[in-house]
Design a protein around this motif. Structure first.
Motif, PDB file in Angstrom:
ATOM      1  N   ASN A  21      -7.058  -2.054  28.015  1.00  0.00           N
ATOM      2  CA  ASN A  21      -5.991  -2.821  27.372  1.00  0.00           C
ATOM      3  C   ASN A  21      -5.922  -4.155  28.117  1.00  0.00           C
ATOM      4  O   ASN A  21      -5.722  -4.174  29.336  1.00  0.00           O
ATOM      5  CB  ASN A  21      -4.654  -2.072  27.488  1.00  0.00           C
ATOM      6  CG  ASN A  21      -3.530  -2.784  26.751  1.00  0.00           C
ATOM      7  OD1 ASN A  21      -3.528  -4.005  26.606  1.00  0.00           O
ATOM      8  ND2 ASN A  21      -2.546  -2.027  26.295  1.00  0.00           N
ATOM      9  N   THR A  22      -6.119  -5.258  27.411  1.00  0.00           N
ATOM     10  CA  THR A  22      -6.123  -6.586  28.045  1.00  0.00           C
ATOM     11  C   THR A  22      -5.017  -7.487  27.498  1.00  0.00           C
ATOM     12  O   THR A  22      -5.077  -8.705  27.639  1.00  0.00           O
ATOM     13  CB  THR A  22      -7.481  -7.283  27.801  1.00  0.00           C
ATOM     14  OG1 THR A  22      -7.766  -7.263  26.389  1.00  0.00           O
ATOM     15  CG2 THR A  22      -8.608  -6.606  28.549  1.00  0.00           C
ATOM     16  N   ALA A  42     -10.971 -15.283  19.870  1.00  0.00           N
ATOM     17  CA  ALA A  42     -12.340 -15.427  20.382  1.00  0.00           C
ATOM     18  C   ALA A  42     -12.365 -15.324  21.909  1.00  0.00           C
ATOM     19  O   ALA A  42     -13.166 -14.572  22.482  1.00  0.00           O
ATOM     20  CB  ALA A  42     -12.933 -16.759  19.929  1.00  0.00           C
ATOM     21  N   LEU A  43     -11.474 -16.061  22.568  1.00  0.00           N
ATOM     22  CA  LEU A  43     -11.426 -16.013  24.029  1.00  0.00           C
ATOM     23  C   LEU A  43     -11.052 -14.611  24.501  1.00  0.00           C
ATOM     24  O   LEU A  43     -11.653 -14.073  25.443  1.00  0.00           O
ATOM     25  CB  LEU A  43     -10.419 -17.043  24.556  1.00  0.00           C
ATOM     26  CG  LEU A  43     -10.174 -17.049  26.069  1.00  0.00           C
ATOM     27  CD1 LEU A  43     -11.482 -17.278  26.844  1.00  0.00           C
ATOM     28  CD2 LEU A  43      -9.147 -18.120  26.450  1.00  0.00           C
ATOM     29  N   GLY A  44     -10.066 -13.991  23.830  1.00  0.00           N
ATOM     30  CA  GLY A  44      -9.623 -12.652  24.216  1.00  0.00           C
ATOM     31  C   GLY A  44     -10.721 -11.607  24.054  1.00  0.00           C
ATOM     32  O   GLY A  44     -10.870 -10.714  24.900  1.00  0.00           O
ATOM     33  N   SER A 157     -22.343   0.476  21.934  1.00  0.00           N
ATOM     34  CA  SER A 157     -21.452  -0.021  20.884  1.00  0.00           C
ATOM     35  C   SER A 157     -20.277  -0.689  21.578  1.00  0.00           C
ATOM     36  O   SER A 157     -19.615  -0.077  22.420  1.00  0.00           O
ATOM     37  CB  SER A 157     -20.953   1.120  20.001  1.00  0.00           C
ATOM     38  OG  SER A 157     -20.026   0.606  19.057  1.00  0.00           O
ATOM     39  N   VAL A 158     -20.056  -1.957  21.243  1.00  0.00           N
ATOM     40  CA  VAL A 158     -18.966  -2.714  21.870  1.00  0.00           C
ATOM     41  C   VAL A 158     -17.917  -3.020  20.810  1.00  0.00           C
ATOM     42  O   VAL A 158     -18.224  -3.632  19.780  1.00  0.00           O
ATOM     43  CB  VAL A 158     -19.481  -4.036  22.486  1.00  0.00           C
ATOM     44  CG1 VAL A 158     -18.336  -4.800  23.143  1.00  0.00           C
ATOM     45  CG2 VAL A 158     -20.596  -3.754  23.494  1.00  0.00           C
ATOM     46  N   GLY A 159     -16.698  -2.578  21.053  1.00  0.00           N
ATOM     47  CA  GLY A 159     -15.580  -2.899  20.165  1.00  0.00           C
ATOM     48  C   GLY A 159     -14.556  -3.719  20.921  1.00  0.00           C
ATOM     49  O   GLY A 159     -14.085  -3.296  21.981  1.00  0.00           O
ATOM     50  N   VAL A 160     -14.254  -4.923  20.437  1.00  0.00           N
ATOM     51  CA  VAL A 160     -13.246  -5.775  21.078  1.00  0.00           C
ATOM     52  C   VAL A 160     -12.356  -6.367  20.002  1.00  0.00           C
ATOM     53  O   VAL A 160     -12.831  -6.698  18.911  1.00  0.00           O
ATOM     54  CB  VAL A 160     -13.898  -6.908  21.918  1.00  0.00           C
ATOM     55  CG1 VAL A 160     -14.453  -6.369  23.220  1.00  0.00           C
ATOM     56  CG2 VAL A 160     -14.998  -7.637  21.151  1.00  0.00           C
ATOM     57  N   GLY A 161     -11.068  -6.487  20.293  1.00  0.00           N
ATOM     58  CA  GLY A 161     -10.164  -7.021  19.275  1.00  0.00           C
ATOM     59  C   GLY A 161      -8.904  -7.625  19.859  1.00  0.00           C
ATOM     60  O   GLY A 161      -8.453  -7.229  20.939  1.00  0.00           O
ATOM     61  N   VAL A 162      -8.369  -8.603  19.139  1.00  0.00           N
ATOM     62  CA  VAL A 162      -7.131  -9.281  19.543  1.00  0.00           C
ATOM     63  C   VAL A 162      -6.286  -9.495  18.293  1.00  0.00           C
ATOM     64  O   VAL A 162      -6.792  -9.981  17.279  1.00  0.00           O
ATOM     65  CB  VAL A 162      -7.425 -10.656  20.200  1.00  0.00           C
ATOM     66  CG1 VAL A 162      -6.121 -11.365  20.577  1.00  0.00           C
ATOM     67  CG2 VAL A 162      -8.316 -10.500  21.432  1.00  0.00           C
ATOM     68  N   LEU A 163      -5.015  -9.130  18.370  1.00  0.00           N
ATOM     69  CA  LEU A 163      -4.056  -9.449  17.303  1.00  0.00           C
ATOM     70  C   LEU A 163      -3.064 -10.473  17.839  1.00  0.00           C
ATOM     71  O   LEU A 163      -2.600 -10.359  18.976  1.00  0.00           O
ATOM     72  CB  LEU A 163      -3.307  -8.187  16.858  1.00  0.00           C
ATOM     73  CG  LEU A 163      -4.145  -7.094  16.172  1.00  0.00           C
ATOM     74  CD1 LEU A 163      -3.293  -5.862  15.894  1.00  0.00           C
ATOM     75  CD2 LEU A 163      -4.761  -7.614  14.877  1.00  0.00           C
ATOM     76  N   VAL A 164      -2.752 -11.487  17.014  1.00  0.00           N
ATOM     77  CA  VAL A 164      -1.891 -12.585  17.440  1.00  0.00           C
ATOM     78  C   VAL A 164      -0.625 -12.614  16.581  1.00  0.00           C
ATOM     79  O   VAL A 164      -0.691 -12.473  15.361  1.00  0.00           O
ATOM     80  CB  VAL A 164      -2.633 -13.942  17.340  1.00  0.00           C
ATOM     81  CG1 VAL A 164      -1.769 -15.075  17.860  1.00  0.00           C
ATOM     82  CG2 VAL A 164      -3.954 -13.890  18.126  1.00  0.00           C
TER      83      VAL A 164
END
Length: 292
Positions: A21-22, A42-44, A157-164
């Motif tokens: 969690n970031t 993108a940065l996140g 498998s890389v999963g990355v996501g950010v909600l704003v």
């Protein structure tokens, strides 16, 4: 919930896995750089992948992620280490595009679909390890997946996501990396591929309050995951007035003399955290003595 990351094994140690969690770290980056929503995403995403890759290192080893696409965002640069510390910036933080056809932040649109993803590992040896691959999607998750397969020969498998949020603050950020160990059997691979095709986006899982442990259970199936350890994650910058002072000394006598004569002072700002350091005429004169 504070940011943290877990390392785990799954399917009788045939699979290595990370989840993180970031949200707070990406929020700090957003605060420091005033990033607009798509730039934040993108940065996140790059910071999230970077901090998990940092956890694959040991001791004082460090890692730099550089994404250079042909989109309006410019370069993304992220530093991380084995201690869960990460920092990052983008060339053009006030970059945003309309939502894409799926109603999501158009990360591909700001990063671009042509360019390179470069990973530099400082392993404390004379030469750094550098791996570089072409961007394959610009969404970043797929690009990191391709990097592992192509540059490190590790099926991943890389999963990355950010909600704003509408006010530009970060609602949720996080990710996972799933890697097959040598000798993983076909049945395990099929099970994981099937699950990966049906899980919700990782940012949605974080938004729904799932912990990194629960994220991995969602991805790999309940009862299949054995957590090895966890570590806190944070946005940390190692810049200092002394470091920038050393950089000024490195410019040489002519440059320092020009600073003294033109302005009588100097100012330096860190790209990563935007901290500003001021140097007086007296400090510059001391640097002049030190310079070659």
């Amino acid at each position: 919930m504070k940011d943290y990351m877990i390392r785990a094994l799954a399917y009788n140690d045939q699979v290595r896995a990370y989840a993180v969690n970031t949200t707070a770290a990406v929020q700090e980056a957003q605060d420091r750089h005033y990033t607009w929503p798509t730039a934040s995403a993108a940065l996140g995403r790059a910071m999230t992948a970077g901090v998990m890759m940092g956890a694959m290192l040991k001791g004082d080893n460090q890692l730099t992620v550089k994404v250079e696409g042909n989109g309006p965002l410019g370069m993304i640069l992220v530093d991380s280490n084995a201690k869960g510390e990460v920092r990052g910036y983008v060339t053009n933080p006030q970059t945003h595009k309309e939502l894409n056809e799926q109603g999501k932040l158009d990360v591909r649109g700001v990063v671009g679909t042509e360019g390179t993803l470069t990973i530099v590992k400082d392993l404390g040896m004379r030469d750094n390890f550098t791996g570089q691959v072409p961007l394959v999607s610009g969404e970043l998750g797929e690009d990191f997946t391709y990097y592992f397969a192509s540059s490190e020969q590790v099926p991943s498998s890389v999963g990355v996501g950010v909600l704003v949020n509408p006010d530009n603050s970060i609602l949720a950020a996080g990710g996972f990396i799933i890697q097959l160990m040598p000798g993983a059997d076909e049945e395990t691979i099929e099970k994981i591929e099937k699950r990966l095709s049906t899980i919700p986006p990782v940012s949605k899982m974080i938004q729904d309050g799932l912990s990194p442990e629960e994220v991995l259970e969602t991805v790999l199936g309940e009862g299949n995951v054995r957590v090895l350890d966890s570590m806190p994650v944070s946005f940390e910058c190692n810049c200092s007035k002394e470091r920038f002072g050393n950089a000024i000394v490195g410019l040489g006598k002519d440059e320092i003399r020009a600073m003294i004569e033109e302005d009588g002072k100097a100012e330096a700002q860190c790209h990563f955290c935007r901290e500003t350091y001021d140097y007086t005429k007296e400090e510059l004169e001391a640097f002049l003595e030190e310079a070659n």
